[in-house]
Enzyme design. Structure first.
Site, mmCIF file in Angstrom:
data_model
loop_
_atom_site.group_PDB
_atom_site.id
_atom_site.type_symbol
_atom_site.label_atom_id
_atom_site.label_comp_id
_atom_site.label_asym_id
_atom_site.label_seq_id
_atom_site.Cartn_x
_atom_site.Cartn_y
_atom_site.Cartn_z
ATOM 1 N N LEU A 49 12.104 68.127 -29.643
ATOM 2 C CA LEU A 49 12.357 66.838 -30.285
ATOM 3 C C LEU A 49 12.109 65.675 -29.325
ATOM 4 O O LEU A 49 11.474 64.675 -29.701
ATOM 5 C CB LEU A 49 13.783 66.817 -30.824
ATOM 6 C CG LEU A 49 14.189 65.594 -31.640
ATOM 7 C CD1 LEU A 49 15.059 65.999 -32.825
ATOM 8 C CD2 LEU A 49 14.948 64.580 -30.788
ATOM 9 N N GLN A 83 8.491 64.887 -28.837
ATOM 10 C CA GLN A 83 7.889 64.160 -29.951
ATOM 11 C C GLN A 83 8.409 62.737 -30.049
ATOM 12 O O GLN A 83 7.676 61.829 -30.444
ATOM 13 C CB GLN A 83 8.168 64.907 -31.268
ATOM 14 C CG GLN A 83 7.299 64.475 -32.427
ATOM 15 C CD GLN A 83 5.821 64.662 -32.134
ATOM 16 O OE1 GLN A 83 5.428 65.541 -31.370
ATOM 17 N NE2 GLN A 83 4.993 63.821 -32.723
ATOM 18 N N GLU A 84 9.660 62.525 -29.723
ATOM 19 C CA GLU A 84 10.257 61.202 -29.845
ATOM 20 C C GLU A 84 9.716 60.216 -28.812
ATOM 21 O O GLU A 84 9.331 59.104 -29.150
ATOM 22 C CB GLU A 84 11.786 61.292 -29.695
ATOM 23 C CG GLU A 84 12.510 61.808 -30.924
ATOM 24 C CD GLU A 84 12.545 60.791 -32.050
ATOM 25 O OE1 GLU A 84 12.177 59.621 -31.834
ATOM 26 O OE2 GLU A 84 12.932 61.184 -33.166
ATOM 27 N N SER A 85 9.730 60.600 -27.547
ATOM 28 C CA SER A 85 9.463 59.616 -26.489
ATOM 29 C C SER A 85 8.476 60.074 -25.434
ATOM 30 O O SER A 85 8.133 59.283 -24.558
ATOM 31 C CB SER A 85 10.773 59.264 -25.780
ATOM 32 O OG SER A 85 11.251 60.391 -25.046
ATOM 33 N N TYR A 138 5.959 64.760 -37.851
ATOM 34 C CA TYR A 138 7.043 64.886 -36.875
ATOM 35 C C TYR A 138 7.741 66.242 -36.996
ATOM 36 O O TYR A 138 7.941 66.945 -36.000
ATOM 37 C CB TYR A 138 8.033 63.748 -37.112
ATOM 38 C CG TYR A 138 9.267 63.758 -36.256
ATOM 39 C CD1 TYR A 138 9.302 63.094 -35.039
ATOM 40 C CD2 TYR A 138 10.433 64.395 -36.678
ATOM 41 C CE1 TYR A 138 10.442 63.077 -34.260
ATOM 42 C CE2 TYR A 138 11.580 64.386 -35.913
ATOM 43 C CZ TYR A 138 11.582 63.725 -34.701
ATOM 44 O OH TYR A 138 12.722 63.721 -33.943
#
Length: 667
Positions: free
Chosen positions: A513, A516-518, A622
């Site tokens: 996660l 993918q987020e940052s 996502y």
């Protein structure tokens, strides 16, 4: 202006790789002046950075030239190109200048400069180039139709191309009406108005207002049209139906059933039904498959092209996956994929789902063995590729999902070559001083022509500097060699392991996660205000801090450990609310729990089919990437038994009423 640009050349500045310590203030001040279009300040900073031989002086020169572009002549640009030849800013300014030449209709200089445009990634520039090809007597119809169809908004270049070809008789009214329908599909209303004007050969502002009224109040427009006499009126009514479907697909379906299916030519009625079905599918309505079938019964296509867009066919496939209470309409899945363009059919998603459809149909077919062989061949064509559907294809075939062997270690020569690359050096220094957007563009320009080993060396240079987004994205460009440890790094491992173990979270899922987020950028901020490693929204941060008893104030949101505590704390609450479902929790983390709850309503679905049906393209991508990331991280951590299929779960559907919601107030 030529003298001003020429003065920069006379300084004798070289495009050297910058030293580790360079002055950031002039660049930051120049970027601020550029944003404010402050010409005087930019000119001063241009001269100052040139005289000081600042290693990033070319950026100040670029910003200065950009704000003065309308006043420049070709000789001024030639001076700039000569001074900064081979750099990103040379190509960036050439892009800007080609757009300016197109607006000036200066085709003589355009055709000289265009072949030197290295990135050649600007669609409007491409449209201008097609204008020049047409004026030179070249055949451009197919390329021009493709470029115009792909235009996202009403830019001058593609509009000029369309008007020019329409006047020359190369484009027919049907081409322009098709463009109007494509633009209406994606809610690009200025492009709709522009295309209608080209179709009608009109420059009348009143006509534009009439189309705007159709967009603003489609139901009212349709109520005034007792019939649609003439092709132009029928096309406008079709656009109104598509616009109505975007806000109320049930109302559009009702209007088609009661009047417009019979009032419109069959091909337009078919398109209106397809547009309505697409909107129904995006709302996860069970009506969508039947609406698509109704559209197909009416469809005709005289030109041999696909009558609908690839995106509409994609929604036909998604709706078919949900049909029959989740059992699927597999014939429609296969038909939808087969109707896509050849390039779209090669997308791993559609390769996978067509193969699954063939497997189902094989069970009741006399040609079952041939269908099973075809399905296996299709799955094998993507198996082993490092993405969601590649991994699922491997698991469908019963193949072990093994990490590739790590490439041979980089040699000193390979590392040195990356260290000496001036573009990479400039990129890292721009990023280091807070000019991330500029640095990323420098970096991407510098790696665009590198071979696999050179890419690994460039990626490692970014990894060593903990510029994780460039590390990951550069490593992902390799084809024949794959370094999974480089593609899936585990920064802050001690902190992540401690936090996940403390609250009972799967560390591989958390890493998947965060990646993918940052991309592990500690101070990352999104356009909507999400911040830090785990991209936590301010309101969510406050709510979570209260929930888990954390002493928190907003200025701490990008602190690594605080952000990690908030993000994992919130993720644990979301997972608990969704009974441990990783796909549902990932969707909730990205789009909000209320949406994830709404999207799970309906039939029980194969989790991969559920993920493919997520209405938001960003969230759909996502969820698939978070889950596949997690599977690869698990393997890297030595837990190869946790397959992607196991992470997806057996099925997704409405909440079991026996399981109470943990937190109905989850933000």
């Amino acid at each position: 202006m030529a003298l001003a640009l020429g003065a920069l050349v006379s300084t004798g500045v070289t495009a050297q790789a910058p030293s580790s310590e360079i002055a950031a203030e002039p660049l930051l001040e120049a970027r601020d002046a550029f944003r404010k279009r402050d010409r005087v300040r930019l000119a001063t900073l241009r001269d100052a950075t040139a005289q000081a031989q600042h290693p990033l002086a070319m950026w100040v020169a670029y910003w200065d030239a950009n704000v003065r572009l309308a006043e420049l002549q070709q000789v001024d640009l030639d001076v700039f190109y000569s001074r900064w030849g081979g750099t990103y800013v040379e190509d960036r300014l050439r892009n800007d200048w080609l757009l300016e030449l197109g607006r000036r209709r200066d085709w003589a200089n355009f055709v000289i400069d265009y072949p030197r445009f290295k990135l050649n990634d600007d669609r409007e520039v491409s449209c201008y180039a097609l204008v020049t090809d047409h004026l030179a007597g070249k055949e451009v119809r197919d390329a021009a139709r493709s470029a115009w169809a792909a235009q996202r908004d009403a830019d001058d270049g593609c509009a000029l191309l369309a008007r020019t070809l329409r006047s020359a008789g190369v484009f027919k009214p049907a081409d322009a009406w098709r463009k109007a329908r494509l633009a209406m599909e994606i809610n690009r209303h200025r492009a709709v108005i522009q295309a209608v004007a080209i179709a009608q050969g009109s420059n009348d502002p009143k006509a534009d207002k009439a189309v705007q009224s159709l967009i603003d109040a489609p139901a009212k427009y349709l109520s005034r049209k007792a019939r649609a006499a003439g092709r132009s009126n029928a096309e406008l009514a079709t656009l109104a139906l598509a616009r109505l479907a975007a806000t109320d697909p049930d109302a559009a379906a009702d209007a088609l059933t009661k009047r417009w299916e019979r009032a419109l030519p069959a091909d337009l009625a078919a398109w209106a039904w397809a547009a309505t079905a697409r909107q129904s599918a995006q709302r996860l309505s069970s009506d969508a498959p039947d609406q698509f079938q109704r559209a197909e019964r009416l469809a005709r296509n005289d030109e041999g092209d696909n009558p609908w867009s690839d995106d509409t066919y994609a929604w036909k496939v998604r709706a078919a996956l949900r049909a029959n209470q989740g059992a699927g309409r597999w014939q429609q899945v296969i038909q939808g994929v087969n109707a896509m363009s050849p390039a779209e059919q090669r997308d791993p998603a559609w390769v996978y789902w067509k193969a699954r459809g063939l497997q189902v149909l094989a069970m009741d077919s006399q040609d079952g063995e041939a269908l099973r062989i075809q399905a296996r061949e299709m799955l094998a064509s993507i198996a082993g590729q490092w993405h969601f559907y590649g991994t699922l294809a491997s698991e469908q075939l019963g193949l072990p999902v093994l990490l590739p062997p790590r490439p041979a270690a980089l040699t000193s020569a390979e590392r040195d070559a990356a260290a000496r690359d001036p573009g990479l050096s400039r990129a890292l220094q721009l990023i280091g001083m807070g000019l991330r957007s500029e640095g990323v563009r420098e970096w991407n320009f510098s790696v665009r022509t590198l071979g696999d080993r050179e890419l690994l060396a460039a990626a490692q240079r970014a990894c060593d500097r903990e510029i994780w987004d460039r590390c990951i994205n550069t490593s992902e460009r390799t084809r024949s060699v794959v370094d999974m440890q480089q593609r899936f790094p585990m920064p802050f491992r001690e902190q992540v392991l401690a936090r996940t173990q403390a609250i009972g979270l799967d560390v591989a899922y958390v890493y998947g996660l965060i990646r993918q987020e940052s991309r592990f950028i500690i101070d990352a901020r999104s356009g909507v205000g999400a911040s830090g490693l785990m991209q936590v929204m301010p309101a969510t941060a406050r709510w979570t801090a209260r929930k888990i008893g954390l002493d928190y104030s907003h200025e701490l949101i990008t602190d690594r450990d605080v952000n990690l505590t908030l993000g994992t704390g919130y993720l644990k609450l979301v997972l608990d609310d969704f009974a441990g479902s990783q796909p549902l929790a990932a969707a909730a983390y990205n789009a909000g729990p209320s949406r994830s709850r709404r999207w799970r309503e309906g039939p029980l679905l194969d989790p991969a089919a559920w993920a493919e049906n997520i209405p938001f393209s960003e969230t759909r991508d996502y969820v698939k990437k978070v889950l596949s990331n997690a599977a690869y991280y698990a393997a890297l951590l030595g837990n190869e038994s946790v397959s992607l299929s196991a992470r997806l779960g057996e099925s997704i559907g409405p909440r079991d009423p026996a399981i109470a919601s943990a937190d109905r107030d989850l933000p």
